[in-house]
Design a protein around this motif. Sequence first.
Motif, PDB file in Angstrom:
ATOM      1  N   ASN A   1       0.806  -1.218   0.000  1.00 29.90           N
ATOM      2  CA  ASN A   1       0.000   0.000   0.000  1.00 29.90           C
ATOM      3  C   ASN A   1       0.838   1.267   0.000  1.00 29.90           C
ATOM      4  N   THR A   2       2.171   1.109  -0.179  1.00 26.66           N
ATOM      5  CA  THR A   2       3.070   2.264  -0.253  1.00 26.66           C
ATOM      6  C   THR A   2       2.791   3.063  -1.520  1.00 26.66           C
ATOM      7  N   PRO A   3       2.617   4.390  -1.425  1.00 26.48           N
ATOM      8  CA  PRO A   3       2.407   5.193  -2.640  1.00 26.48           C
ATOM      9  C   PRO A   3       3.638   5.155  -3.545  1.00 26.48           C
ATOM     10  N   ILE A   4       3.397   5.094  -4.854  1.00 26.03           N
ATOM     11  CA  ILE A   4       4.491   5.071  -5.835  1.00 26.03           C
ATOM     12  C   ILE A   4       5.398   6.291  -5.655  1.00 26.03           C
ATOM     13  N   GLY A   5       4.816   7.427  -5.288  1.00 29.00           N
ATOM     14  CA  GLY A   5       5.587   8.659  -5.153  1.00 29.00           C
ATOM     15  C   GLY A   5       6.702   8.595  -4.136  1.00 29.00           C
ATOM     16  N   SER A   6       6.657   7.632  -3.221  1.00 26.10           N
ATOM     17  CA  SER A   6       7.701   7.538  -2.192  1.00 26.10           C
ATOM     18  C   SER A   6       8.814   6.556  -2.563  1.00 26.10           C
ATOM     19  N   LEU A   7       8.732   5.962  -3.768  1.00 23.37           N
ATOM     20  CA  LEU A   7       9.743   4.994  -4.202  1.00 23.37           C
ATOM     21  C   LEU A   7      10.877   5.670  -4.962  1.00 23.37           C
ATOM     22  N   SER A   8      12.033   5.010  -4.975  1.00 26.72           N
ATOM     23  CA  SER A   8      13.163   5.489  -5.778  1.00 26.72           C
ATOM     24  C   SER A   8      12.913   5.168  -7.244  1.00 26.72           C
ATOM     25  N   GLY A   9      13.737   5.742  -8.119  1.00 29.53           N
ATOM     26  CA  GLY A   9      13.595   5.496  -9.560  1.00 29.53           C
ATOM     27  C   GLY A   9      13.716   4.024  -9.901  1.00 29.53           C
TER      28      GLY A   9
END
Length: 257
Positions: free
Chosen positions: A145-153
């Motif tokens: 459920n982690t938002p994509i915006g908080s992931l690295s490239g």
Amino acid sequence: MTAMATELIRMEHVNKFYGRVQALEDVNLVVNESEIVGLLGDNGAGKSTLIKVLSGAVPSSSGKISVRGKEVTIRSTTDAIAQGIETIYQDSALVTQLSIARNLFLGREPVKGPKFFNRLDQEKMNEVARELLARVGISKNIPPNTPIGSLSGGERQAVVIARALHFDSDLIILDEPTNNLGVAETQGVLRFVRNARDSGHSCIFIAHNIHHVFQVVDRIVVMRRGRIVADDINPKTTSVEEVERVITGEELVVARG
């Protein structure tokens, strides 16, 4: 490429015009099952146009495409996906506000209960997301459920590749997947490509960094001015410098008809 290779994709005599400008000229390309093909060429060589035609982003002006020996019509990305062709662009469409699980199933979400209620099966999406993230090499425990915006490239690229693997694409097209990634993330993407082949998928891999291509591909195809000028370069028996000379036209190699 082995003598026993089974043909997956064949493009024959493909042309593409934008007005009077010919972007593709009589292109013939074959991709076999469980094969990684590196597609190389300078800017303007026609690589992106060829990929757009195969992925359904733009229609060809003429020519034909066959999948497993059967001629098919690819006039949209939906057509391509239906034929088992998924394309991963450098900036592949991910919705940054949505979770990893939702992005993996974007537009293809499983539902539970009566279909007319259209209730998303969040538990199933989370379960599949956990399995896929582990499969593509993300070792740290990132909740689905982690938002994509908080992931690295690199993690975002992993999500896109996982999506292609989950929907069992026969051919995964990777267009500059290592651009703007760090060293560790780049190695992760290259590892994903190798894993895709090992699990029976074929790939077309496009990258400006020729060294990345040499690390993962079985065969190199070179384009120049809208034509394929070499289509059977073996990276194991050819140097980077020799391929660079083919790309620039200093060394001429005749492609098979």
